[in-house]
Scaffold this active site. Structure first.
Site, short mmCIF file in Angstrom:
data_model
loop_
_atom_site.label_atom_id
_atom_site.label_comp_id
_atom_site.label_asym_id
_atom_site.label_seq_id
_atom_site.Cartn_x
_atom_site.Cartn_y
_atom_site.Cartn_z
N ALA A 95 36.89 43.99 42.95
CA ALA A 95 37.55 45.27 42.74
C ALA A 95 36.77 46.00 41.64
CB ALA A 95 39.00 45.05 42.33
N GLY A 124 37.87 40.53 44.44
CA GLY A 124 38.32 41.24 45.64
C GLY A 124 37.35 41.10 46.81
N GLU A 173 38.16 37.90 48.33
CA GLU A 173 39.46 38.10 49.00
C GLU A 173 39.26 38.82 50.35
OE1 GLU A 173 41.03 39.73 45.33
OE2 GLU A 173 42.57 38.17 45.31
N GLU A 197 38.12 36.78 37.87
CA GLU A 197 39.19 37.60 37.27
C GLU A 197 39.62 37.11 35.89
OE1 GLU A 197 38.98 36.88 40.44
OE2 GLU A 197 39.74 38.52 41.68
N1 CAA Z 1 33.24 46.83 39.48
C1 CAA Z 1 32.56 47.92 39.08
N2 CAA Z 1 31.21 47.95 38.94
C2 CAA Z 1 30.55 46.83 39.26
C3 CAA Z 1 31.19 45.66 39.69
C4 CAA Z 1 32.60 45.69 39.81
N3 CAA Z 1 33.31 44.66 40.25
N4 CAA Z 1 30.26 44.71 39.90
C5 CAA Z 1 29.07 45.26 39.61
N5 CAA Z 1 29.23 46.55 39.22
C6 CAA Z 1 28.22 47.51 38.81
C7 CAA Z 1 27.68 47.22 37.43
O1 CAA Z 1 28.52 47.75 36.43
C8 CAA Z 1 26.33 47.89 37.48
O2 CAA Z 1 26.51 49.27 37.30
P1 CAA Z 1 25.55 50.10 36.27
O3 CAA Z 1 24.20 50.01 36.92
O4 CAA Z 1 26.14 51.45 36.28
O5 CAA Z 1 25.60 49.38 34.98
C9 CAA Z 1 25.89 47.68 38.92
O6 CAA Z 1 27.07 47.38 39.67
C10 CAA Z 1 24.92 46.50 39.09
O7 CAA Z 1 25.53 45.36 38.50
P2 CAA Z 1 24.82 44.46 37.38
O8 CAA Z 1 23.81 45.25 36.62
O9 CAA Z 1 25.88 43.78 36.59
O10 CAA Z 1 24.04 43.42 38.31
P3 CAA Z 1 23.63 41.92 37.92
O11 CAA Z 1 22.71 41.48 39.00
O12 CAA Z 1 23.16 41.85 36.53
O13 CAA Z 1 24.99 41.08 38.02
C11 CAA Z 1 27.08 40.42 39.00
C12 CAA Z 1 25.64 40.94 39.25
C13 CAA Z 1 27.01 38.99 38.49
C14 CAA Z 1 27.80 40.45 40.35
C15 CAA Z 1 27.78 41.32 37.97
O14 CAA Z 1 27.62 42.68 38.38
C16 CAA Z 1 29.23 41.07 37.81
O15 CAA Z 1 29.59 40.11 37.15
N6 CAA Z 1 30.12 41.93 38.39
C17 CAA Z 1 31.54 41.83 38.23
C18 CAA Z 1 32.11 40.73 39.12
C19 CAA Z 1 33.60 40.58 38.91
O16 CAA Z 1 34.06 40.29 37.82
N7 CAA Z 1 34.39 40.77 40.00
C20 CAA Z 1 35.82 40.63 39.95
C21 CAA Z 1 36.46 41.96 39.68
S1 CAA Z 1 38.20 41.82 39.38
C22 CAA Z 1 38.91 41.75 40.93
O17 CAA Z 1 38.26 41.71 41.94
C23 CAA Z 1 40.41 41.75 40.91
C24 CAA Z 1 41.07 41.41 42.19
O18 CAA Z 1 41.22 40.26 42.56
C25 CAA Z 1 41.60 42.45 43.02
#
Ligand code: CAA
Length: 260
Positions: A66, A111, A114, A134
């Site tokens: 998400a 998500g 999911e 999360e």
């Molecule tokens: N939401 C919003 N933006 C996201 C995102 C997310 N879930 N995942 C990645 N992005 C964005 C980053 O912020 C980045 O944007 P900018 O270039 O503007 O900074 C872009 O995508 C590229 O990401 P990274 O630079 O971080 O890429 P990376 O290769 O270094 O890392 C990754 C990849 C490990 C997937 C890392 O992006 C990450 O950890 N993302 C978040 C993953 C996460 O925590 N997901 C769970 C969300 S909570 C949820 O899903 C709740 C639910 O159950 C409903």
């Protein structure tokens, strides 16, 4: 219908839905969820579509979760509504009358995992990473992940994955029963298409009713599940597909199913 964040291509009874917002690694914000809801509704009512493949744009992510930037300032009420909206999409996918295959081409996190779990089964690229991060954000899975993962692989492994927030690779996800098969990245879509083609080539009403029996039967006692299965089995004898399938077998020819 045109979507800002989705690409949908359909041919030969197979629709490929690609979540297409690579700048955020295909993260699910409210707008993307709204489009997914409309798209799955449309795909379900479209009789020309017999199977759906879901994947993510780019070579890095299926869906990285998400949208954290959108969630960061949500109130408890908004968080609740956002969770319900995500769950609605996952339920809609689960209730599709046609099979949905997830082709996980990279990160499937939160998500995103999911979304994959809501599909009927998952193929993963060997470079995919799956997990529920999360808890590292101070929340918990909210689009059905606690329920679907624990039902799929049992509570112990689900607990480990969800409580640590760690990612696992595709091989481990396969060994744990989350993923059906690990495939070389360049062959992932061909494999998903090949399986979808096998499904669209058989009696699709039988497939649809089997999906219904499996999904609903899991929430019943075994005895009720057997009864439910028998009812659906019986109903199929009122279809043209049953007449055609069985007479083709007797006549030693290939069946020409119509899905009627
Ligand atoms: N939401 C919003 N933006 C996201 C995102 C997310 N879930 N995942 C990645 N992005 C964005 C980053 O912020 C980045 O944007 P900018 O270039 O503007 O900074 C872009 O995508 C590229 O990401 P990274 O630079 O971080 O890429 P990376 O290769 O270094 O890392 C990754 C990849 C490990 C997937 C890392 O992006 C990450 O950890 N993302 C978040 C993953 C996460 O925590 N997901 C769970 C969300 S909570 C949820 O899903 C709740 C639910 O159950 C409903």
């Amino acid at each position: 219908m045109d979507y800002k964040n989705l690409i949908i291509e359909a041919a030969n009874g197979i629709a490929v839905l690609t979540v297409n917002s690579p700048k955020t690694l295909n993260a699910l914000n409210g707008e993307v969820l709204g489009e997914l809801e409309s798209a799955f509704y449309e795909l379900n009512r479209n009789d020309a579509v017999k199977a759906v493949i879901v994947t993510g744009a780019g070579d890095k992510a299926f869906v990285a979760g998400a949208d954290i930037k959108e969630m960061a300032s949500m109130s408890a009420y908004e968080g609740h509504q956002f969770g319900l909206k995500g769950q609605r999409v996952m339920m809609l996918i689960e209730k599709m009358t046609k099979p949905v295959i997830a082709a996980v081409n990279g990160y499937a996190l939160g998500g995103g995992l999911e979304l994959a779990l809501a599909c009927d089964f998952i193929y993963a690229s060997s470079k995919a990473k799956l997990g529920f991060p999360e808890v590292t954000l101070g929340i918990m899975p909210g689009f059905g992940g606690t329920q679907n993962l624990a039902r799929l692989i049992g509570p112990n492994r689900a607990n480990e994955l969800i409580f640590t927030g760690r990612m696992i690779d595709a091989e481990k996800a396969c060994a744990w029963g989350i993923v059906n098969e690990v495939i070389a990245p360049e062959e992932l879509m061909a494999k998903a298409r090949d399986t979808a083609a096998a499904i669209t080539g058989v009696g699709t009403l039988g497939v649809s009713y089997a999906k219904n029996a499996i999904a609903n039967g899991l929430n019943m006692t075994k005895e009720d599940g057997f009864r439910y299965e028998a009812s659906l089995f019986g109903v199929l004898f009122a279809t043209k597909d049953q007449k055609e399938g069985m007479s083709a077998f007797v006549d030693k020819r290939k069946a020409a199913f119509t899905g009627k």
